[in-house]
Design a protein around this motif. Sequence first.
Motif, PDB file in Angstrom:
ATOM      1  N   SER A 121       2.281  11.175   1.078  1.00 17.13           N
ATOM      2  CA  SER A 121       3.605  11.599   0.627  1.00 17.13           C
ATOM      3  C   SER A 121       3.800  11.346  -0.867  1.00 17.13           C
ATOM      4  N   CYS A 122       3.110  10.327  -1.386  1.00 14.20           N
ATOM      5  CA  CYS A 122       3.221  10.017  -2.817  1.00 14.20           C
ATOM      6  C   CYS A 122       2.588  11.103  -3.694  1.00 14.20           C
ATOM      7  N   GLU A 123       1.799  11.979  -3.089  1.00 16.15           N
ATOM      8  CA  GLU A 123       1.160  13.061  -3.844  1.00 16.15           C
ATOM      9  C   GLU A 123       2.056  14.297  -3.944  1.00 16.15           C
ATOM     10  N   ILE A 124       3.209  14.280  -3.307  1.00 14.82           N
ATOM     11  CA  ILE A 124       4.135  15.415  -3.377  1.00 14.82           C
ATOM     12  C   ILE A 124       4.806  15.421  -4.745  1.00 14.82           C
ATOM     13  N   ALA A 125       4.914  16.585  -5.353  1.00 14.46           N
ATOM     14  CA  ALA A 125       5.509  16.711  -6.684  1.00 14.46           C
ATOM     15  C   ALA A 125       6.952  16.215  -6.678  1.00 14.46           C
ATOM     16  N   LEU A 126       7.365  15.583  -7.770  1.00 16.75           N
ATOM     17  CA  LEU A 126       8.690  14.976  -7.852  1.00 16.75           C
ATOM     18  C   LEU A 126       9.818  16.000  -7.797  1.00 16.75           C
ATOM     19  N   GLY A 127       9.533  17.240  -8.106  1.00 17.30           N
ATOM     20  CA  GLY A 127      10.585  18.248  -8.121  1.00 17.30           C
ATOM     21  C   GLY A 127      10.906  18.837  -6.764  1.00 17.30           C
ATOM     22  N   ALA A 165     -10.847  -3.638  10.170  1.00 14.73           N
ATOM     23  CA  ALA A 165     -10.735  -2.826   8.956  1.00 14.73           C
ATOM     24  C   ALA A 165     -10.293  -1.408   9.320  1.00 14.73           C
ATOM     25  N   ARG A 166      -9.464  -0.812   8.455  1.00 17.15           N
ATOM     26  CA  ARG A 166      -8.953   0.536   8.697  1.00 17.15           C
ATOM     27  C   ARG A 166      -9.580   1.517   7.716  1.00 17.15           C
ATOM     28  N   PHE A 167      -9.908   2.702   8.210  1.00 17.68           N
ATOM     29  CA  PHE A 167     -10.576   3.711   7.403  1.00 17.68           C
ATOM     30  C   PHE A 167      -9.915   5.070   7.593  1.00 17.68           C
ATOM     31  N   VAL A 168      -9.946   5.886   6.547  1.00 17.38           N
ATOM     32  CA  VAL A 168      -9.611   7.304   6.667  1.00 17.38           C
ATOM     33  C   VAL A 168     -10.934   7.986   6.974  1.00 17.38           C
ATOM     34  N   ILE A 188       0.854  -1.188   0.000  1.00 18.89           N
ATOM     35  CA  ILE A 188       0.000   0.000   0.000  1.00 18.89           C
ATOM     36  C   ILE A 188       0.885   1.233   0.000  1.00 18.89           C
ATOM     37  N   SER A 189       0.904   1.947  -1.111  1.00 17.42           N
ATOM     38  CA  SER A 189       1.779   3.119  -1.200  1.00 17.42           C
ATOM     39  C   SER A 189       1.112   4.293  -1.887  1.00 17.42           C
ATOM     40  N   SER A 190      -0.196   4.251  -2.100  1.00 19.90           N
ATOM     41  CA  SER A 190      -0.869   5.355  -2.777  1.00 19.90           C
ATOM     42  C   SER A 190      -2.302   5.470  -2.301  1.00 19.90           C
ATOM     43  N   LEU A 191      -2.886   6.640  -2.530  1.00 24.23           N
ATOM     44  CA  LEU A 191      -4.292   6.847  -2.187  1.00 24.23           C
ATOM     45  C   LEU A 191      -5.194   5.954  -3.030  1.00 24.23           C
ATOM     46  N   ASP A 192      -4.820   5.724  -4.284  1.00 24.22           N
ATOM     47  CA  ASP A 192      -5.630   4.852  -5.152  1.00 24.22           C
ATOM     48  C   ASP A 192      -5.750   3.453  -4.569  1.00 24.22           C
ATOM     49  N   GLN A 193      -4.667   2.947  -3.992  1.00 21.70           N
ATOM     50  CA  GLN A 193      -4.719   1.613  -3.392  1.00 21.70           C
ATOM     51  C   GLN A 193      -5.612   1.592  -2.154  1.00 21.70           C
ATOM     52  N   LEU A 194      -5.610   2.689  -1.395  1.00 20.15           N
ATOM     53  CA  LEU A 194      -6.507   2.783  -0.245  1.00 20.15           C
ATOM     54  C   LEU A 194      -7.961   2.813  -0.696  1.00 20.15           C
ATOM     55  N   VAL A 195      -8.208   3.471  -1.828  1.00 16.07           N
ATOM     56  CA  VAL A 195      -9.562   3.486  -2.381  1.00 16.07           C
ATOM     57  C   VAL A 195      -9.988   2.073  -2.766  1.00 16.07           C
ATOM     58  N   GLU A 196      -9.097   1.331  -3.407  1.00 16.78           N
ATOM     59  CA  GLU A 196      -9.402  -0.046  -3.811  1.00 16.78           C
ATOM     60  C   GLU A 196      -9.715  -0.924  -2.604  1.00 16.78           C
ATOM     61  N   LEU A 197      -9.063  -0.648  -1.477  1.00 16.87           N
ATOM     62  CA  LEU A 197      -9.300  -1.430  -0.266  1.00 16.87           C
ATOM     63  C   LEU A 197     -10.564  -0.999   0.468  1.00 16.87           C
ATOM     64  N   GLY A 198     -11.184   0.096   0.025  1.00 21.28           N
ATOM     65  CA  GLY A 198     -12.387   0.579   0.687  1.00 21.28           C
ATOM     66  C   GLY A 198     -12.116   1.430   1.901  1.00 21.28           C
ATOM     67  N   TYR A 206     -12.925  11.516  -1.856  1.00 19.93           N
ATOM     68  CA  TYR A 206     -12.179  11.917  -0.665  1.00 19.93           C
ATOM     69  C   TYR A 206     -10.679  11.842  -0.939  1.00 19.93           C
ATOM     70  N   ALA A 207     -10.258  10.786  -1.627  1.00 19.19           N
ATOM     71  CA  ALA A 207      -8.845  10.661  -1.984  1.00 19.19           C
ATOM     72  C   ALA A 207      -8.407  11.837  -2.850  1.00 19.19           C
ATOM     73  N   GLN A 208      -9.266  12.254  -3.790  1.00 18.83           N
ATOM     74  CA  GLN A 208      -8.939  13.400  -4.647  1.00 18.83           C
ATOM     75  C   GLN A 208      -8.814  14.675  -3.832  1.00 18.83           C
ATOM     76  N   LEU A 209      -9.682  14.834  -2.838  1.00 17.33           N
ATOM     77  CA  LEU A 209      -9.614  16.006  -1.962  1.00 17.33           C
ATOM     78  C   LEU A 209      -8.281  16.041  -1.216  1.00 17.33           C
ATOM     79  N   LEU A 210      -7.846  14.896  -0.686  1.00 20.19           N
ATOM     80  CA  LEU A 210      -6.563  14.843   0.025  1.00 20.19           C
ATOM     81  C   LEU A 210      -5.401  15.100  -0.934  1.00 20.19           C
ATOM     82  N   SER A 211      -5.538  14.620  -2.177  1.00 25.05           N
ATOM     83  CA  SER A 211      -4.504  14.886  -3.178  1.00 25.05           C
ATOM     84  C   SER A 211      -4.405  16.378  -3.461  1.00 25.05           C
ATOM     85  N   PHE A 212      -5.564  17.046  -3.579  1.00 23.19           N
ATOM     86  CA  PHE A 212      -5.571  18.500  -3.750  1.00 23.19           C
ATOM     87  C   PHE A 212      -4.861  19.174  -2.576  1.00 23.19           C
TER      88      PHE A 212
END
Length: 456
Positions: A248-254, A383-386, A200-210, A216-222
């Motif tokens: 942390s994976c949402e931080i820009a690479l630069g 089960a774990r939830f945000v 588990i290393s991304s918000l998308d994977q957390l979404v897949e796990l429910g 909500y994941a998009q809001l946190l990414s924003f």
Amino acid sequence: MSVLERVKGAERFDDERDSWDADRAENERLRQVRRDVKREMMERIGFDEVARMATESDAARAREELRPVVEAVLNTSGVEGLAPADRARVVNDILDDVVGLGPLQSLLDDDSVSEIMVNGCVSAFYEQGGKLHAMPDVFESDDQIRVIIDRIISPLGRRVDERSPLVNARLPSGYRVNAVIPPIAIDGPALTIRKFSDRISSLDQLVELGSLPAWYAQLLSFAVALRQDLAVVGGTGSGKTTLLNALSCEIALGERIVTIEDSAELKFSRHPHVIRLEAREASIEGEGAVTIRDLVTNALRMRPDRIVVGEVRGAECIDMLQAMSTGHDGSLTTLHAGSAREAIVRLTLLSRYGIDLPGDLIEEQIAMALDGIVMSMRSSGGARFVSTYTGVSRAESGGVELTEYVSFDRATRAWELVREPPFIEEAVRAGALNKKEVARWRASCPGSSERLLRCA
């Protein structure tokens, strides 16, 4: 209850007891076979040679070299009536004892196991899928547990004895280890191994796990992209580190990131510009300690774009807050607390370890430094939830004002966008967010976009 029913119940109890006694007798027989075969194997090879192989860095190679010898001893030991599965179990258990971590090795090799807890010879448990499972009678003596503890920490240059009866360490795999021995541990050596999965290393994977919905994941990414200073808050084992990793994976690479942790757990395998710092305990002589506060202070001299502190738990809290409010926007951290309001109280108390100021002035600092609190929780089923997302700002009368952006209903496990965070519209006006992207996000949120706009 009739006499016949009582008799049948007694017979059923007797049958279950007989079955339990038979299983116990068979387990004791297998233990004796393991002891005998292991002793003969070590005598054939030589204790010094076995010790050398056990300390080799290539454990897989050592296992393959020892396996034929163990199998040969078992074949000539005169043991009869062992099923093929039991024979394989005996061989693997002996190899685990010699070059692995004994009864714990199979659990360490199982990616679905997240934590292992040994409470002396009294009991042992492991966590799998968020639930605890008991391990029956896995250790025969305290000495066996001590051997495993020494095998874990010796390659790390650490030791545990009566002068220093507890140790915290990190394995090369990233697993976190805590060991406590008598006289501090009254019922025998206690060992806890916390495993961290790379799966588990991304918000998308957390979404897949429910763990949270896509909107909500998009809001946190924003929030991360717009450099909101966030604290991930929750209880022990609620998934705070996993969520922090995903954010942390949402931080820009630069951007240049400095991570600071008690035991390094954060993964930045895909980010090219990361400096990972880890605190260090004092040596046996009481020297050489490097605290989280030391590292936070030093990080400010390393030209970071963002500072990520694995967990604030002491005087470093005030340094972290000052960093957030003095040009290091978008920093992230975690904190133990049960709610957003508890998090503010805890931050205030921790800050007073680092600076002698009245509580209301510290709250002012918190209000200026922190932008949001994201709660992480674990249900009774494991089960774990945000869960909730709460905005932090300065109240008109001073101090901290909390505004709930996202609510979470534990009973129905449903999320609701209570109020659109003001930074979204501000970013649209400033051109930091694309209008069409935000419009699509608003349309995906629960409720009509008109209601959300009225709330904004």
